[in-house]
Design a protein around this motif. Structure first.
Motif, PDB file in Angstrom:
ATOM      1  N   GLY A  27       0.803  -1.212   0.000  1.00 39.89           N
ATOM      2  CA  GLY A  27       0.000   0.000   0.000  1.00 39.89           C
ATOM      3  C   GLY A  27       0.842   1.271   0.000  1.00 39.89           C
ATOM      4  O   GLY A  27       0.425   2.298  -0.517  1.00 39.89           O
ATOM      5  N   TYR A  28       2.057   1.194   0.556  1.00 39.19           N
ATOM      6  CA  TYR A  28       2.877   2.408   0.619  1.00 39.19           C
ATOM      7  C   TYR A  28       4.301   2.214   0.101  1.00 39.19           C
ATOM      8  O   TYR A  28       5.087   3.154   0.062  1.00 39.19           O
ATOM      9  CB  TYR A  28       2.888   2.989   2.039  1.00 39.19           C
ATOM     10  CG  TYR A  28       3.460   2.106   3.114  1.00 39.19           C
ATOM     11  CD1 TYR A  28       4.756   2.278   3.558  1.00 39.19           C
ATOM     12  CD2 TYR A  28       2.694   1.101   3.689  1.00 39.19           C
ATOM     13  CE1 TYR A  28       5.286   1.480   4.553  1.00 39.19           C
ATOM     14  CE2 TYR A  28       3.210   0.294   4.686  1.00 39.19           C
ATOM     15  CZ  TYR A  28       4.502   0.487   5.115  1.00 39.19           C
ATOM     16  OH  TYR A  28       5.020  -0.309   6.097  1.00 39.19           O
ATOM     17  N   LEU A  29       4.643   1.005  -0.309  1.00 45.12           N
ATOM     18  CA  LEU A  29       5.953   0.747  -0.919  1.00 45.12           C
ATOM     19  C   LEU A  29       5.741   0.162  -2.309  1.00 45.12           C
ATOM     20  O   LEU A  29       4.701  -0.434  -2.579  1.00 45.12           O
ATOM     21  CB  LEU A  29       6.746  -0.261  -0.085  1.00 45.12           C
ATOM     22  CG  LEU A  29       7.099   0.130   1.345  1.00 45.12           C
ATOM     23  CD1 LEU A  29       7.781  -1.036   2.046  1.00 45.12           C
ATOM     24  CD2 LEU A  29       7.991   1.362   1.377  1.00 45.12           C
ATOM     25  N   ASP A  30       6.754   0.301  -3.176  1.00 46.12           N
ATOM     26  CA  ASP A  30       6.586  -0.335  -4.476  1.00 46.12           C
ATOM     27  C   ASP A  30       6.728  -1.846  -4.307  1.00 46.12           C
ATOM     28  O   ASP A  30       7.191  -2.346  -3.275  1.00 46.12           O
ATOM     29  CB  ASP A  30       7.505   0.276  -5.539  1.00 46.12           C
ATOM     30  CG  ASP A  30       8.932  -0.254  -5.566  1.00 46.12           C
ATOM     31  OD1 ASP A  30       9.216  -1.318  -5.008  1.00 46.12           O
ATOM     32  OD2 ASP A  30       9.783   0.421  -6.176  1.00 46.12           O
ATOM     33  N   ALA A  31       6.317  -2.575  -5.317  1.00 47.68           N
ATOM     34  CA  ALA A  31       6.246  -4.037  -5.210  1.00 47.68           C
ATOM     35  C   ALA A  31       7.607  -4.673  -4.949  1.00 47.68           C
ATOM     36  O   ALA A  31       7.712  -5.623  -4.171  1.00 47.68           O
ATOM     37  CB  ALA A  31       5.626  -4.609  -6.484  1.00 47.68           C
ATOM     38  N   ILE A  58      11.476  -6.889   1.356  1.00 45.85           N
ATOM     39  CA  ILE A  58      11.329  -6.860   2.815  1.00 45.85           C
ATOM     40  C   ILE A  58      10.716  -8.175   3.300  1.00 45.85           C
ATOM     41  O   ILE A  58      11.180  -8.765   4.277  1.00 45.85           O
ATOM     42  CB  ILE A  58      10.491  -5.638   3.263  1.00 45.85           C
ATOM     43  CG1 ILE A  58      11.298  -4.352   3.052  1.00 45.85           C
ATOM     44  CG2 ILE A  58      10.042  -5.777   4.714  1.00 45.85           C
ATOM     45  CD1 ILE A  58      10.499  -3.076   3.232  1.00 45.85           C
ATOM     46  N   ALA A  59       9.695  -8.648   2.595  1.00 50.97           N
ATOM     47  CA  ALA A  59       9.051  -9.912   2.973  1.00 50.97           C
ATOM     48  C   ALA A  59      10.056 -11.067   2.916  1.00 50.97           C
ATOM     49  O   ALA A  59      10.100 -11.905   3.822  1.00 50.97           O
ATOM     50  CB  ALA A  59       7.857 -10.196   2.061  1.00 50.97           C
ATOM     51  N   ILE A  92      14.165   5.522   1.123  1.00 55.11           N
ATOM     52  CA  ILE A  92      14.028   5.875   2.539  1.00 55.11           C
ATOM     53  C   ILE A  92      12.814   5.205   3.186  1.00 55.11           C
ATOM     54  O   ILE A  92      12.928   4.654   4.282  1.00 55.11           O
ATOM     55  CB  ILE A  92      13.974   7.412   2.710  1.00 55.11           C
ATOM     56  CG1 ILE A  92      15.346   7.999   2.372  1.00 55.11           C
ATOM     57  CG2 ILE A  92      13.573   7.798   4.123  1.00 55.11           C
ATOM     58  CD1 ILE A  92      15.375   9.503   2.253  1.00 55.11           C
ATOM     59  N   LYS A  93      11.662   5.237   2.514  1.00 56.66           N
ATOM     60  CA  LYS A  93      10.458   4.619   3.104  1.00 56.66           C
ATOM     61  C   LYS A  93      10.653   3.129   3.319  1.00 56.66           C
ATOM     62  O   LYS A  93      10.269   2.577   4.344  1.00 56.66           O
ATOM     63  CB  LYS A  93       9.231   4.842   2.211  1.00 56.66           C
ATOM     64  CG  LYS A  93       8.597   6.200   2.360  1.00 56.66           C
ATOM     65  CD  LYS A  93       7.185   6.268   1.810  1.00 56.66           C
ATOM     66  CE  LYS A  93       7.079   5.893   0.362  1.00 56.66           C
ATOM     67  NZ  LYS A  93       5.764   6.148  -0.232  1.00 56.66           N
ATOM     68  N   GLY A  94      11.262   2.472   2.355  1.00 52.41           N
ATOM     69  CA  GLY A  94      11.509   1.034   2.460  1.00 52.41           C
ATOM     70  C   GLY A  94      12.506   0.708   3.557  1.00 52.41           C
ATOM     71  O   GLY A  94      12.332  -0.249   4.310  1.00 52.41           O
ATOM     72  N   ARG A  95      13.563   1.525   3.660  1.00 48.30           N
ATOM     73  CA  ARG A  95      14.567   1.311   4.709  1.00 48.30           C
ATOM     74  C   ARG A  95      13.929   1.455   6.085  1.00 48.30           C
ATOM     75  O   ARG A  95      14.170   0.652   6.986  1.00 48.30           O
ATOM     76  CB  ARG A  95      15.710   2.316   4.558  1.00 48.30           C
ATOM     77  CG  ARG A  95      16.588   2.064   3.353  1.00 48.30           C
ATOM     78  CD  ARG A  95      17.560   3.209   3.125  1.00 48.30           C
ATOM     79  NE  ARG A  95      18.582   3.272   4.131  1.00 48.30           N
ATOM     80  CZ  ARG A  95      19.782   2.706   4.033  1.00 48.30           C
ATOM     81  NH1 ARG A  95      20.107   2.036   2.956  1.00 48.30           N
ATOM     82  NH2 ARG A  95      20.662   2.818   4.998  1.00 48.30           N
ATOM     83  N   LYS A  96      13.102   2.496   6.228  1.00 48.86           N
ATOM     84  CA  LYS A  96      12.438   2.757   7.508  1.00 48.86           C
ATOM     85  C   LYS A  96      11.516   1.585   7.883  1.00 48.86           C
ATOM     86  O   LYS A  96      11.546   1.102   9.016  1.00 48.86           O
ATOM     87  CB  LYS A  96      11.647   4.062   7.420  1.00 48.86           C
ATOM     88  CG  LYS A  96      11.011   4.480   8.728  1.00 48.86           C
ATOM     89  CD  LYS A  96      10.371   5.855   8.594  1.00 48.86           C
ATOM     90  CE  LYS A  96       9.872   6.331   9.930  1.00 48.86           C
ATOM     91  NZ  LYS A  96       8.447   6.246  10.106  1.00 48.86           N
ATOM     92  N   ALA A  97      10.732   1.123   6.920  1.00 46.98           N
ATOM     93  CA  ALA A  97       9.819   0.007   7.184  1.00 46.98           C
ATOM     94  C   ALA A  97      10.597  -1.253   7.571  1.00 46.98           C
ATOM     95  O   ALA A  97      10.244  -1.942   8.522  1.00 46.98           O
ATOM     96  CB  ALA A  97       8.949  -0.264   5.953  1.00 46.98           C
ATOM     97  N   ALA A  98      11.673  -1.529   6.852  1.00 46.73           N
ATOM     98  CA  ALA A  98      12.476  -2.726   7.142  1.00 46.73           C
ATOM     99  C   ALA A  98      13.084  -2.649   8.540  1.00 46.73           C
ATOM    100  O   ALA A  98      13.047  -3.620   9.301  1.00 46.73           O
ATOM    101  CB  ALA A  98      13.566  -2.886   6.082  1.00 46.73           C
TER     102      ALA A  98
END
Length: 151
Positions: A64-68, A74-75, A90-96
């Motif tokens: 919903g908020y990161l690209d595929a 991350i999964a 940055i968003k992906g790094r933060k989520a991870a």
């Protein structure tokens, strides 16, 4: 070093563009990517990059908020405890990080490569990166050169 290294697409594209994809192999040996990352990369991958099918659907909640590519990377990293995820956004790094995943980025790969003796200097690689569409601030360049003892 973590036994599983997962890469998102941006690092693969960047290192491919500047002719340094093999640096990832020298540093990590084997990389794991998802089908989604393979499609986003859109280039043939060498045999040291393994395409892995996800066992969970954690990526669905992240999409919903990161690209595929980021979501599936991350999964995949979550499926392998103690893994290292190479991700630049940055968003992906933060989520991870919030999920307890160790992260590095393309520039962190350069520093690690120098520390392990795979690169004499990172500055020429950064100069190649600056000729691409990869965004890198002068402040970040200074920090990377400082960490690589090249400032």
């Amino acid at each position: 070093m973590p036994n599983v290294i997962v890469s998102d697409t941006s690092c693969l594209i960047l290192f491919y563009k500047i002719g340094e994809l093999d640096l990832l192999n020298k540093l990590y040996g084997k990389l794991y990517i998802t089908d989604t990352v393979l499609k986003e990369f859109n280039q043939p991958v060498p045999n040291w990059i393994e395409i892995v099918q996800l066992k969970t659907d954690v990526d669905k909640g992240l999409s919903g908020y990161l690209d595929a590519g980021e979501a599936t990377s991350i999964a995949l990293a979550l499926e392998h405890e103690g893994s290292l995820l190479i991700i630049d956004e940055i968003k992906g790094r933060k989520a991870a990080k919030e999920m307890g995943i160790s992260v590095t980025g393309s520039l962190g790969v350069l520093i690690a490569s120098k520390n392990k003796g795979h690169l004499k200097t990172v500055k020429p690689i950064i100069e190649k990166i600056q000729k691409t569409n990869f965004r890198i601030s002068e402040n970040l360049i200074e920090r990377v050169l400082d960490k690589a003892n090249e400032s």
